[in-house]
Design an enzyme around this catalytic site. Structure first.
Site, PDB file in Angstrom:
ATOM      1  N   GLU A  50      10.073   3.682   5.253  1.00  0.00           N
ATOM      2  CA  GLU A  50       9.529   3.172   4.230  1.00  0.00           C
ATOM      3  C   GLU A  50       9.597   4.552   2.666  1.00  0.00           C
ATOM      4  O   GLU A  50       8.853   3.281   2.287  1.00  0.00           O
ATOM      5  CB  GLU A  50       8.023   3.370   4.811  1.00  0.00           C
ATOM      6  CG  GLU A  50       7.053   4.360   4.986  1.00  0.00           C
ATOM      7  CD  GLU A  50       5.888   4.844   5.440  1.00  0.00           C
ATOM      8  OE1 GLU A  50       5.611   3.981   6.761  1.00  0.00           O
ATOM      9  OE2 GLU A  50       4.478   4.613   4.886  1.00  0.00           O
ATOM     10  N   LYS A  84      -0.077   1.116  16.427  1.00  0.00           N
ATOM     11  CA  LYS A  84       0.160   2.171  15.785  1.00  0.00           C
ATOM     12  C   LYS A  84      -1.036   2.761  15.390  1.00  0.00           C
ATOM     13  O   LYS A  84      -2.039   2.534  14.723  1.00  0.00           O
ATOM     14  CB  LYS A  84       1.114   1.816  14.608  1.00  0.00           C
ATOM     15  CG  LYS A  84       1.249   3.273  14.319  1.00  0.00           C
ATOM     16  CD  LYS A  84       3.114   2.893  13.287  1.00  0.00           C
ATOM     17  CE  LYS A  84       2.768   2.692  11.936  1.00  0.00           C
ATOM     18  NZ  LYS A  84       3.289   2.141  10.977  1.00  0.00           N
ATOM     19  N   HIS A 131       8.096  -1.608   6.513  1.00  0.00           N
ATOM     20  CA  HIS A 131       6.520  -1.317   6.503  1.00  0.00           C
ATOM     21  C   HIS A 131       5.922  -2.304   5.582  1.00  0.00           C
ATOM     22  O   HIS A 131       6.494  -2.869   5.059  1.00  0.00           O
ATOM     23  CB  HIS A 131       6.931   0.220   5.660  1.00  0.00           C
ATOM     24  CG  HIS A 131       4.956   0.700   4.959  1.00  0.00           C
ATOM     25  ND1 HIS A 131       5.238   0.515   3.155  1.00  0.00           N
ATOM     26  CD2 HIS A 131       4.090   1.379   5.005  1.00  0.00           C
ATOM     27  CE1 HIS A 131       4.201   0.891   3.363  1.00  0.00           C
ATOM     28  NE2 HIS A 131       3.614   1.667   4.071  1.00  0.00           N
ATOM     29  N   ASN A 167       0.686  -0.996  -0.202  1.00  0.00           N
ATOM     30  CA  ASN A 167      -0.041   0.011  -0.110  1.00  0.00           C
ATOM     31  C   ASN A 167       1.108   1.241   0.363  1.00  0.00           C
ATOM     32  O   ASN A 167       2.082   1.451   0.538  1.00  0.00           O
ATOM     33  CB  ASN A 167      -0.899  -0.001   1.134  1.00  0.00           C
ATOM     34  CG  ASN A 167      -0.487   0.270   2.630  1.00  0.00           C
ATOM     35  OD1 ASN A 167       0.512   1.029   2.725  1.00  0.00           O
ATOM     36  ND2 ASN A 167       0.455  -0.830   3.141  1.00  0.00           N
ATOM     37  N   ASP A 227      10.827  -0.527   2.892  1.00  0.00           N
ATOM     38  CA  ASP A 227      10.195  -1.926   2.556  1.00  0.00           C
ATOM     39  C   ASP A 227      10.233  -2.402   1.121  1.00  0.00           C
ATOM     40  O   ASP A 227      10.022  -1.867   0.128  1.00  0.00           O
ATOM     41  CB  ASP A 227       8.728  -0.858   2.617  1.00  0.00           C
ATOM     42  CG  ASP A 227       7.702  -2.367   2.067  1.00  0.00           C
ATOM     43  OD1 ASP A 227       7.767  -3.816   1.380  1.00  0.00           O
ATOM     44  OD2 ASP A 227       6.510  -1.816   1.870  1.00  0.00           O
ATOM     45  N   LYS A 240      -2.022   6.434  13.482  1.00  0.00           N
ATOM     46  CA  LYS A 240      -2.042   7.658  12.586  1.00  0.00           C
ATOM     47  C   LYS A 240      -1.783   9.304  13.427  1.00  0.00           C
ATOM     48  O   LYS A 240      -2.708   9.470  14.557  1.00  0.00           O
ATOM     49  CB  LYS A 240      -2.896   7.700  11.357  1.00  0.00           C
ATOM     50  CG  LYS A 240      -2.849   7.248  11.010  1.00  0.00           C
ATOM     51  CD  LYS A 240      -0.900   6.629   9.882  1.00  0.00           C
ATOM     52  CE  LYS A 240      -1.259   5.804   9.335  1.00  0.00           C
ATOM     53  NZ  LYS A 240       0.442   5.171   8.555  1.00  0.00           N
ATOM     54  N   GLU A 249       7.229   8.052  13.855  1.00  0.00           N
ATOM     55  CA  GLU A 249       7.768   7.900  12.241  1.00  0.00           C
ATOM     56  C   GLU A 249       7.668   8.421  11.295  1.00  0.00           C
ATOM     57  O   GLU A 249       5.832   9.393  11.604  1.00  0.00           O
ATOM     58  CB  GLU A 249       6.727   6.263  12.669  1.00  0.00           C
ATOM     59  CG  GLU A 249       6.837   5.921  11.250  1.00  0.00           C
ATOM     60  CD  GLU A 249       5.591   4.685  10.787  1.00  0.00           C
ATOM     61  OE1 GLU A 249       5.977   4.204  11.268  1.00  0.00           O
ATOM     62  OE2 GLU A 249       5.377   4.674   9.837  1.00  0.00           O
ATOM     63  N   ASP A 269       2.545   7.338  13.352  1.00  0.00           N
ATOM     64  CA  ASP A 269       2.780   8.102  12.353  1.00  0.00           C
ATOM     65  C   ASP A 269       2.600   9.181  11.587  1.00  0.00           C
ATOM     66  O   ASP A 269       1.483   9.240  11.353  1.00  0.00           O
ATOM     67  CB  ASP A 269       3.197   6.715  11.133  1.00  0.00           C
ATOM     68  CG  ASP A 269       3.055   6.800  10.510  1.00  0.00           C
ATOM     69  OD1 ASP A 269       4.194   7.107   9.799  1.00  0.00           O
ATOM     70  OD2 ASP A 269       2.955   5.795   9.435  1.00  0.00           O
ATOM     71  N   ALA A 270       3.411  10.518  11.694  1.00  0.00           N
ATOM     72  CA  ALA A 270       2.980  11.290  11.138  1.00  0.00           C
ATOM     73  C   ALA A 270       2.907  11.595   9.576  1.00  0.00           C
ATOM     74  O   ALA A 270       2.872  12.180   9.037  1.00  0.00           O
ATOM     75  CB  ALA A 270       3.384  12.313  11.748  1.00  0.00           C
ATOM     76  N   ASN A 271       3.360  10.064   8.731  1.00  0.00           N
ATOM     77  CA  ASN A 271       3.785  10.101   7.110  1.00  0.00           C
ATOM     78  C   ASN A 271       4.304  11.076   6.764  1.00  0.00           C
ATOM     79  O   ASN A 271       3.995  11.702   5.841  1.00  0.00           O
ATOM     80  CB  ASN A 271       2.116   9.881   6.963  1.00  0.00           C
ATOM     81  CG  ASN A 271       1.853   8.472   6.979  1.00  0.00           C
ATOM     82  OD1 ASN A 271       1.031   8.256   8.481  1.00  0.00           O
ATOM     83  ND2 ASN A 271       1.864   7.440   6.182  1.00  0.00           N
ATOM     84  N   GLU A 283       5.893  -4.660  10.022  1.00  0.00           N
ATOM     85  CA  GLU A 283       4.539  -4.586  10.165  1.00  0.00           C
ATOM     86  C   GLU A 283       3.224  -5.017  10.094  1.00  0.00           C
ATOM     87  O   GLU A 283       3.513  -6.462   9.319  1.00  0.00           O
ATOM     88  CB  GLU A 283       4.284  -3.077   9.357  1.00  0.00           C
ATOM     89  CG  GLU A 283       3.033  -2.402   8.987  1.00  0.00           C
ATOM     90  CD  GLU A 283       3.391  -1.628   8.660  1.00  0.00           C
ATOM     91  OE1 GLU A 283       4.214  -0.606   8.202  1.00  0.00           O
ATOM     92  OE2 GLU A 283       2.691  -0.417   8.590  1.00  0.00           O
TER      93      GLU A 283
HETATM   94  O1  LIG Z   1      -0.801   5.716   5.932  1.00  0.00           O
HETATM   95  C1  LIG Z   1       0.051   4.405   5.003  1.00  0.00           C
HETATM   96  O2  LIG Z   1       0.747   5.109   4.363  1.00  0.00           O
HETATM   97  C2  LIG Z   1       0.769   3.144   5.681  1.00  0.00           C
HETATM   98  C3  LIG Z   1       1.968   4.199   6.593  1.00  0.00           C
HETATM   99  O3  LIG Z   1       2.683   4.737   6.820  1.00  0.00           O
HETATM  100  C4  LIG Z   1       2.462   2.454   7.687  1.00  0.00           C
HETATM  101  O4  LIG Z   1       2.166   1.147   7.622  1.00  0.00           O
HETATM  102  O5  LIG Z   1       3.222   3.011   8.793  1.00  0.00           O
HETATM  103 MG   LIG Z   2       4.180   5.273   8.164  1.00  0.00          MG
END
Ligand SMILES: O=C([O-])CC(=O)C(=O)O
Ligand SMILES: [Mg+2]
Length: 388
Positions: free
Chosen positions: A264, A181, A321, A53, A291, A183, A238, A212-214, A340
């Site tokens: 990732e 985890k 990831h 993904n 990944d 977001k 993250e 996770d802040a992407n 993950e």
């Molecule tokens: O939401 C996403 O793009 C996936 C992601 O960052 C993760 O699984 O760490």
């Molecule tokens: Mg992530």
């Protein structure tokens, strides 16, 4: 022996969720079947692969460049020294013919997806689980069949409230996970902190939360979050800033002593090396999430692991990831720190073979030939529909 055909199809993995950067309403992936002329149990051996993904299906690049390069190569140039099996490194080199270095974008996903299918075929032809083959060829000889996995979720979605968020996290804990985890960065800092407090209220001793802040934050925001998150004992913080902003990542260590994770969205050994050289990551506590399914596959990941070793990093600091069984095999075969998992998302591609349960945060790898996709019936149905 030779590859007789390579098929690919783009499939939806859409859902109404979003992280701080994208929503998944139109998310797709490529599924690939590498069909060989090797016969096992009366049927040709087929290797399967798909990308994780976050990036979309890559059919066009595969059809125009990478599949023709493999099929146009002399089959004898793609096999190993025994002549009885494919050589993933030679196939990788064929795919990369006439590709300039740098600028690693979508093509690393296309190549990584085909590479996954090649490794699946190689392990099936060898009659071994991939993790066993990897341990024997590149590892200590003995795989570690117990792999740490964590539950990734906590996305933003319409109608979510704190009750639903707590229920979601409780359901992961009930399924045997010890790390969950969520977001961050898709709401205000105050709201994110309230969400974190909610989740922490349902976790027990020995259970931890990662956030996770992407890649959403600029430096000021990343620092504001770092200061606020420091009050918690999080599993990791993250991808605070842009994946290629190594200076931002390096600056954050002055504001955040607890573990951080990123990687990732770095798609080559060279980009991973820049993170390690310039990103200020700490080998004693931080985590690397490269990944293979997005970054030129396992052939490249092996180069990344060599690079990490040269720079004083243990493979055990890698938790990839993507939540796919390919990285699960690499983790078991080559001593990564875990993998993950998305218990309720991106199905049927993510997850484990049927019957594999998470127990106190770990899964035990079953004895299935190849990557083990045949052990997951909903996934195998999709794969067979492509190859039959
Ligand atoms: O939401 C996403 O793009 C996936 C992601 O960052 C993760 O699984 O760490
Ligand atoms: Mg992530």
């Amino acid at each position: 022996m030779k590859i007789v055909e390579i098929r690919e199809i783009t499939l939806p993995i859409s859902s109404p969720i979003r992280n701080a950067y994208i929503d998944f309403s139109k998310m797709t992936l490529s599924l690939v079947a590498v069909i060989t002329d090797v016969i096992r149990d009366g049927r040709p051996v087929v290797g399967y692969g798909f990308n994780s993904n976050g990036r979309y299906g890559q059919g066009k690049l595969m059809r125009e460049r990478f599949i023709p390069r493999i099929l146009e190569a002399d089959p004898a140039s793609l096999v190993d020294a025994t002549g009885d099996n494919l050589d993933p490194h030679k196939i990788w080199a064929a795919m990369f013919t006439n590709e300039k270095p740098g600028g690693h974008g979508e093509r690393s996903v296309a190549i990584g997806t085909i590479d996954m299918a090649v490794w699946d075929a190689v392990a099936k032809i060898a009659g071994q689980p991939l993790f066993q083959l990897l341990a024997e060829r590149y590892g200590t000889g003995t795989p570690n069949r117990q792999v740490f996995v964590y539950a990734a979720g906590g996305y933003y979605y319409p109608g979510q409230d704190h009750g639903k968020l707590k229920d979601e996290m409780r359901s992961y804990i009930d399924r045997g996970y010890t790390v969950v985890k969520k977001k961050i960065g898709g709401a205000s800092l105050d709201e994110d902190l309230r969400r974190i407090d909610s989740i922490l209220s349902v976790l027990q001793d020995g259970q931890k939360l990662a956030v996770d802040a992407n890649g959403r934050f600029d430096l000021d925001t990343a620092v504001r979050y770092a200061k606020a998150l420091s009050q918690y004992d999080l599993f990791w913080y993250e991808e605070a800033g842009d994946p290629l902003d190594f200076e931002l990542q390096a600056t954050l260590r002055s504001y955040y002593k607890n573990p951080m994770a990123t990687g990732e969205n770095l798609f080559s050994m060279q980009d991973a090396r820049n993170l390690v050289r310039y990103g200020g990551m700490r080998p004693d506590r931080d985590w690397l999430q490269f990944d293979c399914a997005l970054s030129y596959g396992l052939v490249e990941y092996l180069r990344t692991l060599d690079m990490l070793k040269e720079h004083g990093w243990s493979a055990s600091r890698c938790i990839p990831h993507g939540g796919h069984q390919m990285s699960l095999n690499i983790a078991a075969g080559l001593g990564l720190g875990g993998n993950e998992s998305y218990p309720d998302l991106f199905q049927p591609f993510g997850g484990f073979p049927d019957g594999v349960k998470v127990d106190q945060g770990f899964v035990t790898m079953p004895d299935l030939p190849g990557i083990g996709f045949e052990g997951k019936s909903d996934l195998h149905r999709q794969m067979k529909a492509l190859s039959d």
